[in-house]
Design a protein around this motif. Structure first.
Motif, PDB file in Angstrom:
ATOM      1  N   PRO A  63       6.498  20.400   4.740  1.00  0.00           N
ATOM      2  CA  PRO A  63       6.514  21.144   6.010  1.00  0.00           C
ATOM      3  C   PRO A  63       6.023  20.323   7.193  1.00  0.00           C
ATOM      4  CG  PRO A  63       4.625  21.762   4.707  1.00  0.00           C
ATOM      5  CD  PRO A  63       5.411  20.839   3.851  1.00  0.00           C
ATOM      6  N   VAL A  64       5.135  19.373   6.990  1.00  0.00           N
ATOM      7  CA  VAL A  64       4.694  18.523   8.075  1.00  0.00           C
ATOM      8  C   VAL A  64       4.130  17.256   7.442  1.00  0.00           C
ATOM      9  CG1 VAL A  64       2.355  19.512   8.148  1.00  0.00           C
ATOM     10  CG2 VAL A  64       3.263  18.386  10.182  1.00  0.00           C
ATOM     11  N   TYR A  65       4.327  16.120   8.115  1.00  0.00           N
ATOM     12  CA  TYR A  65       3.811  14.877   7.538  1.00  0.00           C
ATOM     13  C   TYR A  65       2.305  14.803   7.722  1.00  0.00           C
ATOM     14  CZ  TYR A  65       3.067  10.078   6.280  1.00  0.00           C
ATOM     15  OH  TYR A  65       2.597   8.951   5.665  1.00  0.00           O
ATOM     16  N   GLN A  66       1.630  14.307   6.700  1.00  0.00           N
ATOM     17  CA  GLN A  66       0.193  14.082   6.764  1.00  0.00           C
ATOM     18  C   GLN A  66      -0.104  12.657   6.343  1.00  0.00           C
ATOM     19  OE1 GLN A  66      -1.152  17.397   4.337  1.00  0.00           O
ATOM     20  NE2 GLN A  66       0.161  18.666   5.599  1.00  0.00           N
ATOM     21  N   LEU A  67      -1.245  12.157   6.773  1.00  0.00           N
ATOM     22  CA  LEU A  67      -1.567  10.752   6.595  1.00  0.00           C
ATOM     23  C   LEU A  67      -1.617  10.369   5.121  1.00  0.00           C
ATOM     24  CD1 LEU A  67      -4.331  10.430   9.312  1.00  0.00           C
ATOM     25  CD2 LEU A  67      -1.949   9.680   9.465  1.00  0.00           C
ATOM     26  N   SER A  68      -1.260   9.130   4.849  1.00  0.00           N
ATOM     27  CA  SER A  68      -1.289   8.602   3.496  1.00  0.00           C
ATOM     28  C   SER A  68      -2.588   7.835   3.268  1.00  0.00           C
ATOM     29  CB  SER A  68      -0.083   7.689   3.271  1.00  0.00           C
ATOM     30  OG  SER A  68      -0.157   6.564   4.134  1.00  0.00           O
ATOM     31  N   ALA A  69      -2.730   7.245   2.080  1.00  0.00           N
ATOM     32  CA  ALA A  69      -3.921   6.472   1.740  1.00  0.00           C
ATOM     33  C   ALA A  69      -3.504   5.253   0.933  1.00  0.00           C
ATOM     34  CB  ALA A  69      -4.922   7.322   0.954  1.00  0.00           C
ATOM     35  N   LEU A  70      -4.265   4.170   1.072  1.00  0.00           N
ATOM     36  CA  LEU A  70      -4.006   2.923   0.351  1.00  0.00           C
ATOM     37  C   LEU A  70      -5.341   2.329  -0.054  1.00  0.00           C
ATOM     38  CD1 LEU A  70      -1.929   0.570  -0.421  1.00  0.00           C
ATOM     39  CD2 LEU A  70      -2.595  -0.437   1.769  1.00  0.00           C
ATOM     40  N   VAL A  71      -5.422   1.784  -1.287  1.00  0.00           N
ATOM     41  CA  VAL A  71      -6.645   1.122  -1.716  1.00  0.00           C
ATOM     42  C   VAL A  71      -6.267   0.015  -2.695  1.00  0.00           C
ATOM     43  CG1 VAL A  71      -7.149   2.567  -3.731  1.00  0.00           C
ATOM     44  CG2 VAL A  71      -9.029   1.536  -2.455  1.00  0.00           C
ATOM     45  N   ALA A  72      -7.081  -1.045  -2.729  1.00  0.00           N
ATOM     46  CA  ALA A  72      -6.920  -2.127  -3.689  1.00  0.00           C
ATOM     47  C   ALA A  72      -8.074  -2.109  -4.677  1.00  0.00           C
ATOM     48  CB  ALA A  72      -6.868  -3.472  -2.965  1.00  0.00           C
ATOM     49  N   ASP A  73      -7.779  -2.359  -5.932  1.00  0.00           N
ATOM     50  CA  ASP A  73      -8.801  -2.495  -6.959  1.00  0.00           C
ATOM     51  C   ASP A  73      -9.318  -3.932  -6.926  1.00  0.00           C
ATOM     52  OD1 ASP A  73     -10.315  -2.828  -9.239  1.00  0.00           O
ATOM     53  OD2 ASP A  73      -8.906  -1.824 -10.569  1.00  0.00           O
ATOM     54  N   VAL A  74     -10.522  -4.138  -6.405  1.00  0.00           N
ATOM     55  CA  VAL A  74     -11.121  -5.481  -6.362  1.00  0.00           C
ATOM     56  C   VAL A  74     -12.297  -5.571  -7.320  1.00  0.00           C
ATOM     57  CG1 VAL A  74     -10.323  -6.046  -4.046  1.00  0.00           C
ATOM     58  CG2 VAL A  74     -12.487  -4.822  -4.327  1.00  0.00           C
ATOM     59  N   SER A  75     -12.301  -4.682  -8.312  1.00  0.00           N
ATOM     60  CA  SER A  75     -13.343  -4.705  -9.326  1.00  0.00           C
ATOM     61  C   SER A  75     -13.063  -5.817 -10.333  1.00  0.00           C
ATOM     62  CB  SER A  75     -13.407  -3.358 -10.057  1.00  0.00           C
ATOM     63  OG  SER A  75     -12.286  -3.219 -10.927  1.00  0.00           O
ATOM     64  N   ASP A  76     -13.967  -5.989 -11.283  1.00  0.00           N
ATOM     65  CA  ASP A  76     -13.753  -6.913 -12.397  1.00  0.00           C
ATOM     66  C   ASP A  76     -13.178  -6.189 -13.614  1.00  0.00           C
ATOM     67  OD1 ASP A  76     -14.686  -9.179 -11.066  1.00  0.00           O
ATOM     68  OD2 ASP A  76     -16.772  -8.650 -11.493  1.00  0.00           O
ATOM     69  N   GLY A  77     -12.659  -4.988 -13.389  1.00  0.00           N
ATOM     70  CA  GLY A  77     -12.080  -4.198 -14.460  1.00  0.00           C
ATOM     71  C   GLY A  77     -10.706  -4.698 -14.867  1.00  0.00           C
ATOM     72  N   PRO A  78     -10.041  -3.983 -15.768  1.00  0.00           N
ATOM     73  CA  PRO A  78      -8.757  -4.447 -16.324  1.00  0.00           C
ATOM     74  C   PRO A  78      -7.575  -4.360 -15.364  1.00  0.00           C
ATOM     75  CG  PRO A  78      -9.302  -2.262 -17.168  1.00  0.00           C
ATOM     76  CD  PRO A  78     -10.511  -2.736 -16.395  1.00  0.00           C
ATOM     77  N   PHE A  79      -7.748  -3.682 -14.205  1.00  0.00           N
ATOM     78  CA  PHE A  79      -6.622  -3.505 -13.275  1.00  0.00           C
ATOM     79  C   PHE A  79      -6.893  -4.209 -11.936  1.00  0.00           C
ATOM     80  CE2 PHE A  79      -7.185   0.397 -15.866  1.00  0.00           C
ATOM     81  CZ  PHE A  79      -6.135   0.194 -16.731  1.00  0.00           C
ATOM     82  N   ARG A  80      -7.627  -5.290 -11.967  1.00  0.00           N
ATOM     83  CA  ARG A  80      -8.008  -6.017 -10.762  1.00  0.00           C
ATOM     84  C   ARG A  80      -6.782  -6.357  -9.913  1.00  0.00           C
ATOM     85  NH1 ARG A  80     -12.480  -9.063  -9.048  1.00  0.00           N
ATOM     86  NH2 ARG A  80     -12.034 -10.967  -7.876  1.00  0.00           N
ATOM     87  N   ASP A  81      -6.895  -6.080  -8.619  1.00  0.00           N
ATOM     88  CA  ASP A  81      -5.880  -6.339  -7.599  1.00  0.00           C
ATOM     89  C   ASP A  81      -4.673  -5.402  -7.687  1.00  0.00           C
ATOM     90  OD1 ASP A  81      -7.092  -8.234  -5.988  1.00  0.00           O
ATOM     91  OD2 ASP A  81      -6.490  -9.898  -7.268  1.00  0.00           O
ATOM     92  N   ARG A  82      -4.766  -4.341  -8.478  1.00  0.00           N
ATOM     93  CA  ARG A  82      -3.715  -3.331  -8.434  1.00  0.00           C
ATOM     94  C   ARG A  82      -3.857  -2.533  -7.144  1.00  0.00           C
ATOM     95  NH1 ARG A  82      -1.938  -0.224 -13.834  1.00  0.00           N
ATOM     96  NH2 ARG A  82      -1.836  -2.457 -14.343  1.00  0.00           N
ATOM     97  N   LEU A  83      -2.727  -2.210  -6.535  1.00  0.00           N
ATOM     98  CA  LEU A  83      -2.697  -1.405  -5.312  1.00  0.00           C
ATOM     99  C   LEU A  83      -2.280   0.018  -5.644  1.00  0.00           C
ATOM    100  CD1 LEU A  83      -0.914  -3.908  -2.916  1.00  0.00           C
ATOM    101  CD2 LEU A  83      -3.229  -3.024  -2.582  1.00  0.00           C
ATOM    102  N   TYR A  84      -2.890   0.976  -4.926  1.00  0.00           N
ATOM    103  CA  TYR A  84      -2.553   2.386  -5.083  1.00  0.00           C
ATOM    104  C   TYR A  84      -2.236   2.969  -3.705  1.00  0.00           C
ATOM    105  CZ  TYR A  84      -4.948   1.649  -9.538  1.00  0.00           C
ATOM    106  OH  TYR A  84      -5.340   1.159 -10.753  1.00  0.00           O
TER     107      TYR A  84
END
Length: 351
Positions: free
Chosen positions: A227-248
């Motif tokens: 019905p109406v556009y709302q703001l999106s979100a973006l984050v990078a995983d910069v942890s030392d975990g198993p998904f390092r540098d994955r973007l969401y």
């Protein structure tokens, strides 16, 4: 990264009564800081009129920065809204009285800090939607990127990304562990007929925001409206975990659906469309509900989605807040659980 006990928040405080001009004149931005895990907070009010879109960050050297839009007392003309930066030498406890004015014609400023890369650690990036007039007098929108290499004391010449002749809205930025800057944006038709859905994109910079890649498509079949556009979100995983540098990347699904999260394993070049739905499943999750989300990743690589929802049934006065987490790099999410409510939605949540 900032000390775990040191928390900093930015808000704008508005009035909901009176004429529009009166409400704008009384709208202020403030910061809240806690150095004891949120047990107690202190408040600072910034001397800006009609202030909106505040963003704050604690820098690696312990300083802090505030970014917002507002009218600055004493700066003419009084009706112009400026992109404004304030600095704090002590992580938001006190703030310098004189701001840095970046410019006018900006909307939705977003702030990101490079905390990890060897060559650009501590660099600050501000991303906005910028509008200007071209040589023919026509309005043009692009993605405005400006950086500071000295904790906000000064800013370099900006870079403006204008990828097409559409309306381009800057969204959230992120920084990978090697210092690669990712800026996201969505596009829309500048005039009727409007696009049925908004396309989401990212651009990459491996030189600290001096130049950017061609756009990489995030999604062309997920983000609303209607019905109406709302703001999106973006984050990078910069942890030392198993998904390092994955973007969401998260946005509100078209047609009034839930929040949808897509992810990228290669720095934004390819995304796992159509993504994973995350959102309310209660009877209040109707198509007209307004949902805004934010993303965060902890030091173990767990990605969380925080959703603020204002439902159509409750009118403008009732909000509820939900949280869902993924432990497998965004492949799946647990159910969105209520975190808190403004009170008038308690019955619906209990149902």
């Amino acid at each position: 990264l900032p000390a775990p006990a040191h928390l900093l928040a930015g808000v704008f405080v508005s009035w909901d009564q009176g004429e529009r001009e009166e409400m704008q004149a009384n709208q202020r931005c403030a910061s809240f800081v806690s150095r004891n895990n949120g047990t107690s907070w202190s408040r600072h009010d910034f001397p800006l009129i009609d202030c909106v879109d505040p963003q704050v960050a604690i820098l690696p050297d312990g300083q802090a920065i505030f970014v917002g839009l507002g009218r600055v007392p004493g700066i003419q003309p009084r009706t112009n809204t400026w992109l404004v930066v304030y600095r704090s030498p002590d992580g938001g406890v006190t703030w310098e009285s004189e701001p840095t004015l970046i410019g006018r014609g900006h909307d939705h400023p977003a702030l990101v800090v490079d905390y990890l890369s060897p060559s650009r650690k501590g660099w600050v990036y501000i991303i906005t939607t910028h509008e200007w007039r071209d040589g023919n007098g026509d309005g043009v929108t692009g993605i405005f990127v400006v950086r500071s290499r000295d904790s906000g004391k000064s800013f370099d010449e900006p870079t403006v990304v204008s990828p097409n002749n559409l309306g381009n809205g800057g969204e959230m930025p992120a920084v990978l562990s090697d210092g690669t800057l990712i800026a996201s944006f969505v596009d829309e038709s500048p005039s009727p007929p409007r696009f049925e859905r908004r396309r989401a994109w990212i651009v990459r910079s491996d030189n600290g925001g001096s130049s950017f890649s061609t756009p990489f498509l995030v999604s062309n079949d997920v983000c609303g409206p209607p019905p109406v556009y709302q703001l999106s979100a973006l984050v990078a995983d910069v942890s030392d975990g198993p998904f390092r540098d994955r973007l969401y990347f998260a946005c509100r699904q078209f047609g009034g659906g839930p929040v949808v999260v897509v992810s990228s394993k290669d720095g934004g070049r390819r995304w796992n469309r159509p993504g994973v739905p995350v959102g309310p499943t209660t009877p209040t999750a109707d198509a007209a509900a307004r949902r805004v989300m934010t993303l965060a990743v902890n030091n173990a690589g767990v990605v969380g989605v925080f959703i603020a929802e204002r439902t159509a049934k409750s009118g403008d006065g009732c909000l509820r807040f939900l949280f869902a987490a993924s432990f497998d790099g965004g492949e799946s999410f647990g159910s969105a659980e209520p975190v808190s409510t403004s009170g008038c939605e308690q019955l619906a949540i209990d149902e």
